[in-house]
Design a protein around this motif. Structure first.
Motif, PDB file in Angstrom:
ATOM      1  N   VAL A  32       0.845  -1.207   0.000  1.00 22.87           N
ATOM      2  CA  VAL A  32       0.000   0.000   0.000  1.00 22.87           C
ATOM      3  C   VAL A  32       0.874   1.249   0.000  1.00 22.87           C
ATOM      4  CG1 VAL A  32      -1.574   1.374   1.432  1.00 22.87           C
ATOM      5  CG2 VAL A  32      -2.007  -1.069   1.096  1.00 22.87           C
ATOM      6  N   MET A  33       1.882   1.252   0.876  1.00 21.24           N
ATOM      7  CA  MET A  33       2.736   2.438   0.995  1.00 21.24           C
ATOM      8  C   MET A  33       3.474   2.723  -0.317  1.00 21.24           C
ATOM      9  SD  MET A  33       2.225   3.610   3.959  1.00 21.24           S
ATOM     10  CE  MET A  33       2.217   3.439   5.744  1.00 21.24           C
ATOM     11  N   ARG A  34       3.845   1.661  -1.040  1.00 21.97           N
ATOM     12  CA  ARG A  34       4.688   1.846  -2.228  1.00 21.97           C
ATOM     13  C   ARG A  34       3.896   2.073  -3.511  1.00 21.97           C
ATOM     14  NH1 ARG A  34       9.606  -2.237  -0.679  1.00 21.97           N
ATOM     15  NH2 ARG A  34      10.651  -0.712   0.645  1.00 21.97           N
ATOM     16  N   ASP A  35       2.578   2.059  -3.433  1.00 20.70           N
ATOM     17  CA  ASP A  35       1.786   2.195  -4.662  1.00 20.70           C
ATOM     18  C   ASP A  35       0.736   3.311  -4.505  1.00 20.70           C
ATOM     19  OD1 ASP A  35       0.323   1.915  -6.939  1.00 20.70           O
ATOM     20  OD2 ASP A  35       0.087  -0.259  -6.792  1.00 20.70           O
ATOM     21  N   PRO A  36       1.191   4.583  -4.618  1.00 21.49           N
ATOM     22  CA  PRO A  36       0.262   5.697  -4.401  1.00 21.49           C
ATOM     23  C   PRO A  36      -0.831   5.806  -5.461  1.00 21.49           C
ATOM     24  CG  PRO A  36       2.468   6.511  -4.961  1.00 21.49           C
ATOM     25  CD  PRO A  36       2.567   5.030  -4.864  1.00 21.49           C
ATOM     26  N   GLU A  37      -0.594   5.205  -6.637  1.00 21.92           N
ATOM     27  CA  GLU A  37      -1.625   5.256  -7.688  1.00 21.92           C
ATOM     28  C   GLU A  37      -2.836   4.438  -7.265  1.00 21.92           C
ATOM     29  OE1 GLU A  37      -1.536   6.733 -10.832  1.00 21.92           O
ATOM     30  OE2 GLU A  37       0.108   7.811  -9.855  1.00 21.92           O
ATOM     31  N   ARG A  38      -2.537   3.217  -6.837  1.00 24.00           N
ATOM     32  CA  ARG A  38      -3.620   2.305  -6.472  1.00 24.00           C
ATOM     33  C   ARG A  38      -4.183   2.623  -5.083  1.00 24.00           C
ATOM     34  NH1 ARG A  38      -2.613  -3.981  -6.424  1.00 24.00           N
ATOM     35  NH2 ARG A  38      -4.716  -4.630  -5.850  1.00 24.00           N
ATOM     36  N   TYR A  39      -3.316   3.138  -4.218  1.00 23.89           N
ATOM     37  CA  TYR A  39      -3.725   3.414  -2.831  1.00 23.89           C
ATOM     38  C   TYR A  39      -3.500   4.890  -2.525  1.00 23.89           C
ATOM     39  CZ  TYR A  39      -3.423  -1.660  -2.675  1.00 23.89           C
ATOM     40  OH  TYR A  39      -3.591  -2.997  -2.935  1.00 23.89           O
ATOM     41  N   PRO A  40      -4.473   5.729  -2.875  1.00 22.23           N
ATOM     42  CA  PRO A  40      -4.271   7.179  -2.748  1.00 22.23           C
ATOM     43  C   PRO A  40      -4.159   7.648  -1.296  1.00 22.23           C
ATOM     44  CG  PRO A  40      -6.547   6.679  -3.371  1.00 22.23           C
ATOM     45  CD  PRO A  40      -5.803   5.380  -3.404  1.00 22.23           C
ATOM     46  N   ALA A  41      -3.548   8.821  -1.130  1.00 25.89           N
ATOM     47  CA  ALA A  41      -3.449   9.467   0.183  1.00 25.89           C
ATOM     48  C   ALA A  41      -4.790  10.140   0.504  1.00 25.89           C
ATOM     49  CB  ALA A  41      -2.329  10.498   0.156  1.00 25.89           C
TER      50      ALA A  41
END
Ligand SMILES: Cc1cc2nc3c(=O)[nH]c(=O)nc-3n(C[C@H](O)[C@H](O)[C@H](O)COP(=O)(O)OP(=O)(O)OC[C@H]3O[C@@H](n4cnc5c(N)ncnc54)[C@H](O)[C@@H]3O)c2cc1C
Length: 455
Positions: A32-41
């Motif tokens: 999750v932490m490494r994939d900001p596209e799939r897991y937005p802030a």
């Protein structure tokens, strides 16, 4: 992309994250932490979502629900290590089988290990002990926003101190170790005072060296004090639990249900007030008469609240005040609640409570950082008028020089937070920016209350 509706346990904080992940492994958190596209802030972790503020809200972002990471990993002579989603009560049950117990036994059994080691908590302190769970967290393991695994331990006390107040803003906790103590027998009894008696006798009551939790009723000008101390355990099989079962039933079920019914069904304001006071007097009678014992089980104080709440639910808020100024502050609270009732027609429909918490610098946002405190905490079924009451209560408490908790005091303003914590806010934020330079874990709630401008 569709969003998902999520609410806190009470149902008062509703949000819409884009993605919800029920985390089962550390690797999932790293992904999750490494994939900001799939897991937005913002990326926010929650445990049981019992907080009464938006501290765990991931509006438009990614919510990590930690409950499935609930393994208890190791019990030693004086420590226990568990995954972040384990319930405090479940860990305590296993500790008891090993002749051990937590130092602090908050009434909420559903609090998770991840929240317990990084957030604000309270239970009346015993002599020589702390009243905040995080103070006993001796190792905290997290996944940072860059996907690195970090561990905070007693080898670096300064970092551990800020980590114990980090609320998921440095990283997502996946495991923590708490220092625990030998199982002992818990002695408990209650005493009832008028406000003036309590005001005159507080120094003497505190000097007894017992823990003090208060049931406060501004409308009957009274304070009932629960005193507790430990005795040697002897045979653990003889410890009793029925006193706490009765207290827990009344406090977590019967009282809020009664409050809810009276608030929603009785139209006359005067009659409502009479019924609240009658019932509160009954609770005090039950505490004085039945909730006493020389050899009770500390763990039995903890309540396992239902996952889905019913009408028998309650909510609350909290501010803490220096012990030496408590009487003056409590007097102002009594006057405020009555004045607010006269002016708006709203009064809290359950007893207020208070906790005496020992001086404690173990965490940066400890509300007893500058000395021993006592709190006064309104409790309510959350009926109409509660939110407005809380905003006025916050202003009163801030004016009185009180200190709030980020996960238990709703509707705080930046001004109130700055006044309460002073330079500790900037100190915390400097650490936060080191772990999370891009603000991936920062939600609007903490951005407003803690972050430096422009974060
Ligand atoms: C009915 C009721 C009774 C209560 N009684 C008490 C009481 O007696 N004493 C007391 O001290 N409190 C009490 N509380 C308040 C409660 O203990 C706190 O709000 C606590 O934080 C809730 O734990 P949780 O696991 O639900 O945390 P959550 O509400 O899920 O999260 C709290 C904060 O911790 C963060 N967090 C959670 N898990 C992680 C993780 N794994 N990694 C990083 N960050 C994380 C969240 O983002 C959030 O900021 C009560 C609340 C209710 C509703």
């Amino acid at each position: 992309m569709q969003s998902i509706r999520v609410s806190n346990w009470f149902g008062s904080i509703v949000s819409a994250p884009r993605v919800v992940v029920e985390v089962e492994t550390v690797e999932q958190i790293v992904e999750v932490m490494r994939d900001p596209e799939r897991y937005p802030a913002p990326v926010r972790a929650v445990g049981s979502n019992h907080s009464t503020t938006p501290c765990g809200v991931a509006e438009g972002g990614t919510l990590l629900v930690m409950r499935k990471m609930d393994r208890i990993l190791e019990i030693r002579d004086d420590t226990v290590t568990a995954q972040a989603g384990a319930l405090y009560l479940d860990v305590n049950i296993l500790l008891r089988k090993n002749g051990l117990q937590f130092y602090v036994n908050v009434e909420l059994g559903n609090i998770t290990i991840g929240s317990a080691c990084t957030g604000g908590t309270k239970d009346a302190s015993f002599a020589g002990e702390f009243g905040q769970l995080a103070s006993y967290a001796v190792a905290i393991k997290m996944v940072t926003p860059s996907g690195e695994l970090v561990e905070f331990t007693e080898d670096d006390p300064e970092l551990l101190q800020v980590a114990r107040s980090s609320y998921g803003l440095f990283g997502v906790v996946y495991e923590a170790t708490f220092r625990v103590r030998r199982l002992d027998a818990l002695s408990v009894h209650h005493e009832h005072f008028t406000f003036e008696q309590f005001a005159a006798r507080l120094p003497e009551l505190s000097a007894r060296g017992e823990s003090m939790m208060l049931y406060i009723n501004p409308f009957t000008d009274s304070v009932t004090v629960e005193f507790r101390h430990y005795e040697p355990v002897g045979d653990p099989r003889t410890l009793t639990s029925w006193q706490w079962k009765l207290r827990n039933y009344v406090w977590s079920h019967a009282a809020p249900l009664f409050g809810h019914r009276v608030t929603t069904l009785v139209r006359s304001r005067r009659l409502r007030g009479l019924l609240y006071d009658l019932y509160n007097r009954f609770i005090v009678f039950a505490l004085l008469t039945f909730v006493k014992g020389e050899r009770t089980a500390a763990m039995a104080q903890q309540i396992r609240y239902p996952v889905v709440p019913t009408n028998a639910r309650y909510t609350f808020s909290i501010w803490a005040f220096p012990e030496e100024r408590y009487v003056e502050c409590l007097r102002a609270y009594f006057a405020f609640t009555k004045e607010h009732y006269r002016r708006t027609g709203y009064r809290v429909d359950l007893l207020s409570v208070g906790y005496r918490i020992n001086d404690d610098q173990s965490s940066l946002f400890s509300y007893s950082y500058n000395g021993t405190v006592i709190t006064f905490d309104p409790v309510s079924t959350g009926s109409e008028g509660w939110d407005q009451f809380l905003r006025a209560y916050n202003q009163l408490c801030s004016d009185l020089g009180g200190v709030p908790l980020f996960n238990q005091t709703n509707f705080l303003t930046r001004e109130q937070v700055d006044k309460a914590f002073g330079s500790r806010i900037e100190q915390f934020d400097a650490h936060r920016r080191r772990y999370d330079p891009g603000g991936r874990l920062l939600n609007d709630y903490f951005r407003e209350l803690i972050a430096s401008p422009g974060a």
